[in-house]
Motif scaffolding. Structure first.
Motif, PDB file in Angstrom:
ATOM      1  N   PRO A  25      84.875 -12.466  32.997  1.00 33.33           N
ATOM      2  CA  PRO A  25      84.413 -13.149  31.619  1.00 33.33           C
ATOM      3  C   PRO A  25      85.419 -14.747  31.443  1.00 33.33           C
ATOM      4  O   PRO A  25      85.615 -14.759  32.749  1.00 33.33           O
ATOM      5  CB  PRO A  25      85.754 -11.955  30.860  1.00 33.33           C
ATOM      6  CG  PRO A  25      86.981 -11.835  31.631  1.00 33.33           C
ATOM      7  CD  PRO A  25      85.953 -11.261  32.910  1.00 33.33           C
ATOM      8  N   LEU A  26      84.844 -14.940  30.751  1.00 30.37           N
ATOM      9  CA  LEU A  26      85.491 -16.605  29.664  1.00 30.37           C
ATOM     10  C   LEU A  26      86.902 -16.534  30.102  1.00 30.37           C
ATOM     11  O   LEU A  26      87.631 -15.232  29.798  1.00 30.37           O
ATOM     12  CB  LEU A  26      85.197 -17.009  28.755  1.00 30.37           C
ATOM     13  CG  LEU A  26      83.460 -17.332  28.355  1.00 30.37           C
ATOM     14  CD1 LEU A  26      82.681 -17.356  27.266  1.00 30.37           C
ATOM     15  CD2 LEU A  26      82.693 -17.977  30.231  1.00 30.37           C
ATOM     16  N   GLU A  28      89.063 -17.491  28.394  1.00 30.86           N
ATOM     17  CA  GLU A  28      90.022 -16.584  26.658  1.00 30.86           C
ATOM     18  C   GLU A  28      89.401 -15.182  26.767  1.00 30.86           C
ATOM     19  O   GLU A  28      90.443 -14.490  26.061  1.00 30.86           O
ATOM     20  CB  GLU A  28      89.711 -17.475  26.511  1.00 30.86           C
ATOM     21  CG  GLU A  28      87.605 -18.158  25.823  1.00 30.86           C
ATOM     22  CD  GLU A  28      87.465 -18.419  26.737  1.00 30.86           C
ATOM     23  OE1 GLU A  28      85.922 -18.752  25.710  1.00 30.86           O
ATOM     24  OE2 GLU A  28      87.624 -19.189  27.439  1.00 30.86           O
ATOM     25  N   ASN A  29      88.662 -14.460  27.191  1.00 33.00           N
ATOM     26  CA  ASN A  29      88.871 -13.156  27.363  1.00 33.00           C
ATOM     27  C   ASN A  29      88.766 -12.263  28.096  1.00 33.00           C
ATOM     28  O   ASN A  29      88.387 -10.654  27.842  1.00 33.00           O
ATOM     29  CB  ASN A  29      87.349 -13.142  26.829  1.00 33.00           C
ATOM     30  CG  ASN A  29      86.031 -13.388  25.459  1.00 33.00           C
ATOM     31  OD1 ASN A  29      87.400 -14.404  24.817  1.00 33.00           O
ATOM     32  ND2 ASN A  29      85.106 -14.504  25.694  1.00 33.00           N
ATOM     33  N   HIS A  62      75.026 -12.678  27.956  1.00 33.15           N
ATOM     34  CA  HIS A  62      75.458 -12.654  26.982  1.00 33.15           C
ATOM     35  C   HIS A  62      77.010 -12.609  27.779  1.00 33.15           C
ATOM     36  O   HIS A  62      78.240 -11.570  27.168  1.00 33.15           O
ATOM     37  CB  HIS A  62      75.332 -11.848  26.103  1.00 33.15           C
ATOM     38  CG  HIS A  62      74.147 -11.416  25.421  1.00 33.15           C
ATOM     39  ND1 HIS A  62      73.643 -12.450  24.180  1.00 33.15           N
ATOM     40  CD2 HIS A  62      72.859 -10.630  26.184  1.00 33.15           C
ATOM     41  CE1 HIS A  62      72.651 -11.772  24.244  1.00 33.15           C
ATOM     42  NE2 HIS A  62      72.068 -11.056  24.802  1.00 33.15           N
ATOM     43  N   PRO A  63      77.439 -13.540  28.261  1.00 28.12           N
ATOM     44  CA  PRO A  63      78.979 -14.071  28.803  1.00 28.12           C
ATOM     45  C   PRO A  63      80.003 -13.703  27.791  1.00 28.12           C
ATOM     46  O   PRO A  63      81.300 -12.927  27.661  1.00 28.12           O
ATOM     47  CB  PRO A  63      78.773 -15.109  29.605  1.00 28.12           C
ATOM     48  CG  PRO A  63      77.651 -15.773  28.773  1.00 28.12           C
ATOM     49  CD  PRO A  63      76.747 -15.224  28.604  1.00 28.12           C
ATOM     50  N   GLU A  64      79.640 -14.566  26.061  1.00 27.99           N
ATOM     51  CA  GLU A  64      80.616 -14.454  25.166  1.00 27.99           C
ATOM     52  C   GLU A  64      80.641 -12.708  24.761  1.00 27.99           C
ATOM     53  O   GLU A  64      82.046 -12.870  24.464  1.00 27.99           O
ATOM     54  CB  GLU A  64      80.466 -15.081  24.185  1.00 27.99           C
ATOM     55  CG  GLU A  64      78.982 -13.944  22.889  1.00 27.99           C
ATOM     56  CD  GLU A  64      77.724 -14.069  23.796  1.00 27.99           C
ATOM     57  OE1 GLU A  64      76.420 -14.063  23.299  1.00 27.99           O
ATOM     58  OE2 GLU A  64      77.167 -15.126  25.243  1.00 27.99           O
ATOM     59  N   HIS A  65      80.511 -11.548  25.360  1.00 28.63           N
ATOM     60  CA  HIS A  65      80.622 -10.951  25.143  1.00 28.63           C
ATOM     61  C   HIS A  65      82.111  -9.152  25.553  1.00 28.63           C
ATOM     62  O   HIS A  65      81.923  -8.773  25.514  1.00 28.63           O
ATOM     63  CB  HIS A  65      79.300  -9.174  25.224  1.00 28.63           C
ATOM     64  CG  HIS A  65      78.405 -10.289  23.415  1.00 28.63           C
ATOM     65  ND1 HIS A  65      79.538 -10.660  22.506  1.00 28.63           N
ATOM     66  CD2 HIS A  65      77.398  -9.542  22.787  1.00 28.63           C
ATOM     67  CE1 HIS A  65      77.895 -10.668  21.959  1.00 28.63           C
ATOM     68  NE2 HIS A  65      76.730  -9.928  21.957  1.00 28.63           N
ATOM     69  N   ARG A  67      84.514  -8.560  28.566  1.00 26.02           N
ATOM     70  CA  ARG A  67      86.227  -8.732  28.170  1.00 26.02           C
ATOM     71  C   ARG A  67      86.744  -7.633  29.374  1.00 26.02           C
ATOM     72  O   ARG A  67      87.754  -8.786  29.609  1.00 26.02           O
ATOM     73  CB  ARG A  67      86.349  -7.987  27.302  1.00 26.02           C
ATOM     74  CG  ARG A  67      85.784  -8.293  25.686  1.00 26.02           C
ATOM     75  CD  ARG A  67      86.702  -9.518  25.421  1.00 26.02           C
ATOM     76  NE  ARG A  67      86.277 -10.053  24.027  1.00 26.02           N
ATOM     77  CZ  ARG A  67      85.386 -10.906  23.612  1.00 26.02           C
ATOM     78  NH1 ARG A  67      84.633 -11.422  24.916  1.00 26.02           N
ATOM     79  NH2 ARG A  67      84.912 -11.251  22.742  1.00 26.02           N
TER      80      ARG A  67
END
Length: 312
Positions: A25-26, A28-29, A62-65, A67
């Motif tokens: 994940p990113l 920060e996630n 959707h990498p923003e999702h 965690r």
């Protein structure tokens, strides 16, 4: 990121490589959790290949999702997949009978050991299988009695139709799932479809289930669908076997409800044009396994029925 977990040199300048796609994940996630999605232990079971494809697509789009970390192992037995063999070619063995493997063992045991060590420490694992070429299975999770308390709640989130809890004595200790559960990684075994084929609808169903399970574990923040409510049974299953040789011709729909006495199919004799056996359901229940390959002989498994009223 494509990573090589282990590799071995083979004869004639060939290489046995075990790959995984390591998706993080990113920063920060990242919640610190990890899930392993494994398939291709048996070279003739391809249903999981499509799940790996769909899951890779969703996570990358959707990498923003995301965690948590997702490791996807699409082909634990690439030699078997490449040669259309169930086991590991040249070694004449079933890879799912040699875990946890050994560093100083033969090549296949070494690869099994490296796979286990790479998955060690993961929070969850999903080991995806198809049936063989002879039988078609509805999407199901198979769990041993000794791990049922921990695994049944996870299986309920996986969007499958059926959870089959087996007696502990019938569970082989040399499987990937048993080895992972022994070292503290909860591992669910999924069985669905038929050997050497793809059932796209099943693959899509399970992919949505994996995302839902990740969501419940805090590893996926994207939208998910409400999972199906599976039937949970503790081994209350009727087995139907052939009494004669011939060609099995089904006369009912797989994954449907059947009634005691209902005709499920016939065993036909191509030589004489006679019906050698009329196959009928012995009980009311759910037909979750049905013969796919038509040639049978006495003793061949034709169907499995979950007995009505034997669920949780």
């Amino acid at each position: 990121m494509d990573q090589i977990v282990a590799d071995l040199g083979l004869s004639v300048h060939e290489q046995w490589e075990l790959h995984k796609n390591h998706i993080t994940p990113l920063p920060e996630n990242d919640d610190g959790k990890r899930i392993c999605v494994v398939t291709g232990i048996h070279g003739d079971e391809l249903e999981g290949q499509y799940v790996a494809f769909l899951l890779n697509q969703e996570l990358q789009q959707h990498p923003e999702h995301l965690r948590g970390t997702v490791d996807i192992y699409p082909a634990l037995n690439p030699l078997g997949i490449n040669t259309i063999q169930r086991g590991v070619p040249l070694f004449d063995l079933d890879m799912n009978r040699i875990f946890p493997g050994a560093t100083d063992g033969p090549a296949a045991e070494y690869m099994a050991h490296e796979a286990i060590e790479d998955m060690r420490g993961a929070d969850l694992a999903i080991d995806i299988h198809a049936s063989n070429i002879y039988l078609r299975e509805m999407p199901q999770v198979r769990i041993s009695e000794e791990t049922a308390d921990a695994l049944v709640p996870l299986a309920r989130e996986l969007n499958i139709d059926f959870v089959w809890v087996h007696a502990a004595a019938t569970v082989l200790q040399s499987t990937l799932a048993h080895s992972l559960n022994e070292i503290g990684t909860n591992c669910l075994v999924v069985e669905m479809g038929v050997g050497m084929r793809l059932t796209p609808g099943y693959g899509e169903q399970l992919t949505q289930g994996i995302l839902n399970l990740m969501h419940t574990q805090g590893m996926w923040a994207g939208p998910v669908m409400r999972p199906r409510t599976p039937i949970v049974s503790r081994d209350k299953v009727a087995f139907l076997n052939a009494d004669a040789s011939g060609i099995f011709v089904p006369e009912t729909v797989h994954s449907g409800k059947v009634q005691a006495g209902q005709c499920l199919g016939i065993i036909a004799d191509p030589l004489t044009g006679t019906v050698r056996q009329k196959v009928t359901a012995p009980v009311d229940g759910l037909l979750f396994t049905l013969r796919e390959y038509p040639v049978v002989c006495p003793g061949s498994l034709l169907a499995r029925i979950l007995m009505e009223g034997e669920t949780q």
